[in-house]
Design a protein around this motif. Structure first.
Motif, mmCIF file in Angstrom:
data_model
loop_
_atom_site.group_PDB
_atom_site.id
_atom_site.type_symbol
_atom_site.label_atom_id
_atom_site.label_comp_id
_atom_site.label_asym_id
_atom_site.label_seq_id
_atom_site.Cartn_x
_atom_site.Cartn_y
_atom_site.Cartn_z
ATOM 1 N N SER A 68 -127.158 -54.177 -10.158
ATOM 2 C CA SER A 68 -127.103 -52.859 -9.808
ATOM 3 C C SER A 68 -127.562 -52.000 -10.894
ATOM 4 C CB SER A 68 -126.461 -52.256 -9.110
ATOM 5 O OG SER A 68 -125.869 -52.983 -7.443
ATOM 6 N N LEU A 69 -126.607 -52.505 -11.628
ATOM 7 C CA LEU A 69 -126.404 -51.398 -13.013
ATOM 8 C C LEU A 69 -127.876 -51.881 -14.212
ATOM 9 C CD1 LEU A 69 -125.505 -49.166 -15.152
ATOM 10 C CD2 LEU A 69 -123.751 -51.173 -15.638
ATOM 11 N N GLN A 70 -128.072 -52.448 -14.529
ATOM 12 C CA GLN A 70 -128.995 -53.476 -14.440
ATOM 13 C C GLN A 70 -131.021 -52.629 -14.566
ATOM 14 O OE1 GLN A 70 -129.497 -57.611 -15.275
ATOM 15 N NE2 GLN A 70 -130.949 -57.798 -16.743
ATOM 16 N N LEU A 71 -130.716 -52.942 -12.960
ATOM 17 C CA LEU A 71 -131.268 -52.954 -12.889
ATOM 18 C C LEU A 71 -132.010 -50.921 -12.317
ATOM 19 C CD1 LEU A 71 -132.055 -54.930 -9.192
ATOM 20 C CD2 LEU A 71 -133.184 -55.670 -12.074
ATOM 21 N N ALA A 72 -131.226 -50.332 -12.193
ATOM 22 C CA ALA A 72 -130.757 -49.064 -12.174
ATOM 23 C C ALA A 72 -131.217 -47.960 -13.832
ATOM 24 C CB ALA A 72 -129.777 -48.207 -12.078
ATOM 25 N N ALA A 73 -131.166 -48.950 -14.690
ATOM 26 C CA ALA A 73 -130.508 -48.731 -16.339
ATOM 27 C C ALA A 73 -132.244 -48.761 -17.142
ATOM 28 C CB ALA A 73 -129.973 -49.317 -16.673
ATOM 29 N N GLN A 74 -132.877 -49.880 -16.532
ATOM 30 C CA GLN A 74 -134.836 -50.282 -16.703
ATOM 31 C C GLN A 74 -135.810 -49.223 -16.575
ATOM 32 O OE1 GLN A 74 -135.794 -53.689 -14.702
ATOM 33 N NE2 GLN A 74 -134.095 -54.651 -15.898
ATOM 34 N N ASP A 75 -134.469 -48.484 -15.519
ATOM 35 C CA ASP A 75 -135.192 -47.017 -15.469
ATOM 36 C C ASP A 75 -135.779 -46.095 -16.070
ATOM 37 O OD1 ASP A 75 -137.596 -45.840 -13.937
ATOM 38 O OD2 ASP A 75 -136.796 -45.049 -12.295
ATOM 39 N N GLU A 76 -136.181 -44.935 -16.271
ATOM 40 C CA GLU A 76 -135.845 -43.307 -17.158
ATOM 41 C C GLU A 76 -134.796 -42.691 -16.885
ATOM 42 O OE1 GLU A 76 -139.491 -42.115 -18.203
ATOM 43 O OE2 GLU A 76 -140.509 -44.024 -19.118
ATOM 44 N N LYS A 77 -134.776 -42.512 -15.086
ATOM 45 C CA LYS A 77 -133.564 -42.328 -14.719
ATOM 46 C C LYS A 77 -132.649 -42.264 -15.217
ATOM 47 C CE LYS A 77 -136.753 -41.735 -10.918
ATOM 48 N NZ LYS A 77 -136.576 -42.030 -8.869
ATOM 49 N N PRO A 78 -131.380 -41.001 -15.144
ATOM 50 C CA PRO A 78 -129.826 -41.438 -15.039
ATOM 51 C C PRO A 78 -129.651 -42.317 -14.698
ATOM 52 C CG PRO A 78 -130.266 -39.298 -15.756
ATOM 53 C CD PRO A 78 -131.844 -40.066 -15.417
ATOM 54 N N PHE A 79 -128.422 -43.657 -14.489
ATOM 55 C CA PHE A 79 -127.731 -44.279 -13.970
ATOM 56 C C PHE A 79 -126.085 -43.954 -13.727
ATOM 57 C CE2 PHE A 79 -128.863 -45.399 -18.256
ATOM 58 C CZ PHE A 79 -128.201 -46.133 -19.119
ATOM 59 N N LEU A 80 -125.774 -42.419 -14.019
ATOM 60 C CA LEU A 80 -124.757 -42.245 -14.219
ATOM 61 C C LEU A 80 -123.629 -43.193 -13.084
ATOM 62 C CD1 LEU A 80 -122.499 -40.988 -16.154
ATOM 63 C CD2 LEU A 80 -122.188 -39.577 -14.854
ATOM 64 N N SER A 81 -124.305 -43.148 -11.871
ATOM 65 C CA SER A 81 -123.201 -43.423 -10.737
ATOM 66 C C SER A 81 -123.866 -45.023 -10.468
ATOM 67 C CB SER A 81 -123.994 -42.611 -9.173
ATOM 68 O OG SER A 81 -124.958 -43.584 -9.365
ATOM 69 N N GLU A 82 -123.961 -45.413 -10.850
ATOM 70 C CA GLU A 82 -124.550 -46.703 -10.926
ATOM 71 C C GLU A 82 -122.451 -47.706 -11.809
ATOM 72 O OE1 GLU A 82 -127.673 -45.884 -9.051
ATOM 73 O OE2 GLU A 82 -126.514 -45.954 -11.207
ATOM 74 N N LEU A 83 -123.372 -47.089 -13.318
ATOM 75 C CA LEU A 83 -121.894 -47.208 -14.542
ATOM 76 C C LEU A 83 -120.728 -46.847 -13.909
ATOM 77 C CD1 LEU A 83 -121.545 -48.247 -17.029
ATOM 78 C CD2 LEU A 83 -121.570 -45.304 -17.964
ATOM 79 N N ALA A 84 -120.583 -45.721 -13.066
ATOM 80 C CA ALA A 84 -119.364 -45.591 -12.458
ATOM 81 C C ALA A 84 -118.688 -46.629 -11.625
ATOM 82 C CB ALA A 84 -119.314 -43.757 -11.618
ATOM 83 N N VAL A 85 -119.437 -47.304 -10.709
ATOM 84 C CA VAL A 85 -119.099 -48.385 -9.950
ATOM 85 C C VAL A 85 -118.928 -49.335 -10.785
ATOM 86 C CG1 VAL A 85 -120.190 -50.331 -8.350
ATOM 87 C CG2 VAL A 85 -120.745 -47.415 -8.336
ATOM 88 N N VAL A 86 -119.442 -49.630 -11.863
ATOM 89 C CA VAL A 86 -119.216 -51.268 -13.010
ATOM 90 C C VAL A 86 -117.950 -50.626 -13.485
ATOM 91 C CG1 VAL A 86 -119.573 -52.847 -14.443
ATOM 92 C CG2 VAL A 86 -121.520 -52.240 -12.107
ATOM 93 N N GLU A 87 -117.613 -49.978 -13.642
ATOM 94 C CA GLU A 87 -116.624 -49.259 -14.612
ATOM 95 C C GLU A 87 -115.091 -49.793 -14.176
ATOM 96 O OE1 GLU A 87 -115.287 -45.116 -17.733
ATOM 97 O OE2 GLU A 87 -116.504 -45.340 -15.618
ATOM 98 N N PRO A 88 -114.349 -49.332 -13.594
ATOM 99 C CA PRO A 88 -112.913 -50.094 -12.967
ATOM 100 C C PRO A 88 -112.946 -52.010 -13.083
ATOM 101 C CG PRO A 88 -114.334 -48.900 -11.328
ATOM 102 C CD PRO A 88 -114.798 -49.291 -11.947
ATOM 103 N N ALA A 89 -113.836 -52.508 -12.624
ATOM 104 C CA ALA A 89 -114.323 -54.155 -13.544
ATOM 105 C C ALA A 89 -114.090 -54.096 -14.988
ATOM 106 C CB ALA A 89 -115.310 -54.702 -12.939
ATOM 107 N N LEU A 90 -114.391 -53.520 -15.621
ATOM 108 C CA LEU A 90 -115.125 -53.578 -17.320
ATOM 109 C C LEU A 90 -113.301 -53.895 -17.655
ATOM 110 C CD1 LEU A 90 -117.850 -50.787 -18.461
ATOM 111 C CD2 LEU A 90 -118.049 -53.250 -17.954
ATOM 112 N N ASN A 91 -113.158 -54.825 -19.172
ATOM 113 C CA ASN A 91 -112.137 -54.994 -19.462
ATOM 114 C C ASN A 91 -112.102 -54.100 -21.026
ATOM 115 O OD1 ASN A 91 -111.735 -57.467 -17.768
ATOM 116 N ND2 ASN A 91 -112.114 -58.916 -18.566
#
Length: 323
Positions: free
Chosen positions: A150-173
């Protein structure tokens, strides 16, 4: 003196009268009818009386003989019931002794049907724990793969994708990944399509800047450079050359084919003056390349992990993510 009542005469007259009465045909018929009806009736009555008398005297011995039967068979029935009750009690005691030994029981406890393994329960519990842990990890991996995609698809657009990044961030090592993407997630990045549309105009200005930097500018080049902010002219049709125009043309071909990263690589070989003319566009293009590469690696790593956990026979994706 003679007797006025002669006995002999009287007897003779009586016999004569009797003989005359029996000799009468009517008298004879009456006597026959009486003998035909009365005598059988008498015999029937006698027979009925005899049957009634016999039945009356036969019931008394039956009652007298039937009464002692229960008294004779009662001890035997009671003995059988006692034996059955005792047998059931013994069986119940044997079953109880298998789970809870009864104190003072005369019978030995029954042997168990199987010999339990003391470590079987611990092994089963450990196996259940492993299965539950694997299920939890599978759920987490599935959620992480979905969030990364979902983050990859949202980032391809010109709009901000801060909410999608917040969902992925807890799983990042690596927290640095989120820190790198956050500035672009807050304001958005121009898409590859938008960059391809604006490239021809900035490429013309970069070409003018490159010729001015070479010192080979004539009067026409000076005029073109002076009007570069308003009019952009660039010759095309020679992508195999070595000059700035050839480099810009090769970059445009890569850009139109969807290879933004390859186009940027060509533009990095331009002279500093040409790159300075392209600097606003190059900054946006490099940001787009960074966002696309980072989100693609996150998605591929998450999908690889999910594929390994589910035992999928498909070939793993390219590794290199940081999930």
């Amino acid at each position: 003196m003679s007797d006025p009542l002669n006995t002999s005469d009287i007897n003779a007259e009586g016999q004569a009268i009797e003989t005359q009465d029996w000799a009468d045909p009517k008298t004879t018929n009456i006597a026959r009818l009486m003998a035909f009806f009365i005598l059988p009736s008498v015999f029937v009555l006698i027979a009925i009386f005899a049957v009634f008398w016999g039945l009356t005297h036969q019931k008394k011995p039956a009652v007298a003989t039937a009464a002692p039967v229960p008294a004779v068979s009662a001890p035997a029935v009671a003995t059988d019931k006692d034996a059955q009750i005792a047998q059931l009690q013994a069986q119940l005691l044997a079953l109880q002794s298998q789970f809870h030994p009864v104190e003072g029981a005369s019978t030995a406890p029954a042997q168990p049907y199987y010999a339990p393994d003391p470590s079987a329960l611990a092994q089963l519990s450990a196996r259940v724990d492993r299965v539950e842990a694997a299920q939890r990890e599978l759920v987490k991996a599935t959620a992480a793969a979905y969030a990364a995609r979902s983050l990859q698809l949202a980032a391809q657009d010109e709009k901000p994708f801060l909410s999608e990044l917040a969902v992925v961030e807890p799983a990042l090592n690596d927290p640095a990944v989120a820190a790198t993407l956050r500035p672009y997630a807050e304001k958005g990045v121009p898409s590859a399509v938008a960059l391809a549309v604006t490239f021809p105009s900035v490429a013309a200005r970069a070409n003018i800047a490159a010729h001015a930097d070479d010192g080979k500018t004539g009067l026409l080049d000076k005029i073109r450079h002076a009007l570069g902010g308003f009019i952009s002219v660039r010759r095309i049709g020679n992508p195999g050359g070595q000059g700035a125009e050839a480099i810009l043309e090769r970059a445009e071909i890569r850009l139109n084919s969807g290879d933004l990263k390859g186009a940027v690589a060509y533009l990095d070989t331009l002279s500093p003056a040409a790159q300075k003319a392209l600097s606003p566009w190059l900054e946006e293009a490099r940001a787009r390349v960074l966002v696309d590469d980072t989100t693609r690696r996150l998605s591929e790593t998450a999908l690889n992990r999910l594929s390994q956990m589910t035992g999928s026979p498909s070939a793993p994706l390219i590794n290199g993510g940081v999930l």
